[in-house]
Design an enzyme around this catalytic site. Structure first.
Site, PDB file in Angstrom:
ATOM      1  N   SER A  21       0.796  -1.229   0.000  1.00 45.56           N
ATOM      2  CA  SER A  21       0.000   0.000   0.000  1.00 45.56           C
ATOM      3  C   SER A  21       0.829   1.280   0.000  1.00 45.56           C
ATOM      4  O   SER A  21       0.317   2.333  -0.357  1.00 45.56           O
ATOM      5  CB  SER A  21      -0.960   0.017   1.184  1.00 45.56           C
ATOM      6  OG  SER A  21      -0.267   0.225   2.394  1.00 45.56           O
ATOM      7  N   LYS A  31       0.546   4.709   6.774  1.00 44.61           N
ATOM      8  CA  LYS A  31      -0.039   5.496   5.680  1.00 44.61           C
ATOM      9  C   LYS A  31       0.512   6.918   5.733  1.00 44.61           C
ATOM     10  O   LYS A  31       1.178   7.316   6.669  1.00 44.61           O
ATOM     11  CB  LYS A  31      -1.567   5.556   5.801  1.00 44.61           C
ATOM     12  CG  LYS A  31      -2.266   4.213   5.868  1.00 44.61           C
ATOM     13  CD  LYS A  31      -2.166   3.430   4.586  1.00 44.61           C
ATOM     14  CE  LYS A  31      -2.826   2.065   4.761  1.00 44.61           C
ATOM     15  NZ  LYS A  31      -2.522   1.160   3.698  1.00 44.61           N
TER      16      LYS A  31
END
Length: 183
Positions: free
Chosen positions: A39, A80
């Site tokens: 990701s 993230k």
């Protein structure tokens, strides 16, 4: 005999102090973390090892584009990038990030965008479409993975409360051939 006992006791005390200091550093100041998944590619690769700063946000607030680790729903930690701060209106139109109506450059995505053969890296959305909020709520962050097509992030799990943030990714220390600051 007493000198040997005294020397042994000094070594035991030194070892105990070292273990306590290591535990304090590990649990309160800095911690290693392993990147799992794709990701955050190409910024962070699967199995990269990072050092996260757990104390920095005790004195400052997260900033846009910081790479953070946080406790996600389901008991897993995610890594993230901070895109939206409290009070921000977030939207993507034609693969461009808009914060409060202003286009914001994301140079860390240039490599991935160049590899695309048509299509968008980040599909169009408004914050309201994915979170039911018109702006990022107070004491929350809106986060996205850099590999937008393959990331479970705020578009799926909603905004991240400050109290769930573990820390900021500072340094990639493994693999040794790729030691660098996490940016």
């Amino acid at each position: 005999m007493t000198k040997t006992k005294s020397d042994s006791w000094e070594w035991v005390k030194a070892l105990i102090i070292a273990l306590v200091l290591a535990a304090i550093v590990r649990y309160f100041l800095f911690a290693p973390i392993v990147v799992e998944g794709q990701s955050m590619m190409p910024t962070l690769e699967n199995n990269d090892r990072l050092i996260i700063n757990k104390i920095g946000y005790s004195f400052t607030q997260p900033e846009r584009f910081d790479i953070i680790v946080f406790h996600a729903p389901g008991g897993k930690d995610y890594i993230k990038r901070v895109i939206g701060l409290p009070g921000d209106k977030i939207e993507y139109i034609d693969d461009v990030l808009y914060v409060n109506g202003e286009a914001i450059d994301e140079p860390y995505l240039d490599e991935l965008k160049a590899e695309l053969h048509g299509g968008q890296l980040t599909g169009d959305f408004r914050l309201q479409d994915v979170t039911s909020e018109t702006v990022v709520p107070e004491k929350h962050l809106f986060v996205l993975g850099d590999n937008r097509r393959h990331s479970k992030d705020s578009r799926d799990i909603g905004t991240v409360p400050f109290e769930e943030v573990v820390g900021k990714a500072n340094v990639v220390f493994w693999p040794l051939t790729d030691v660098r600051l996490a940016k």
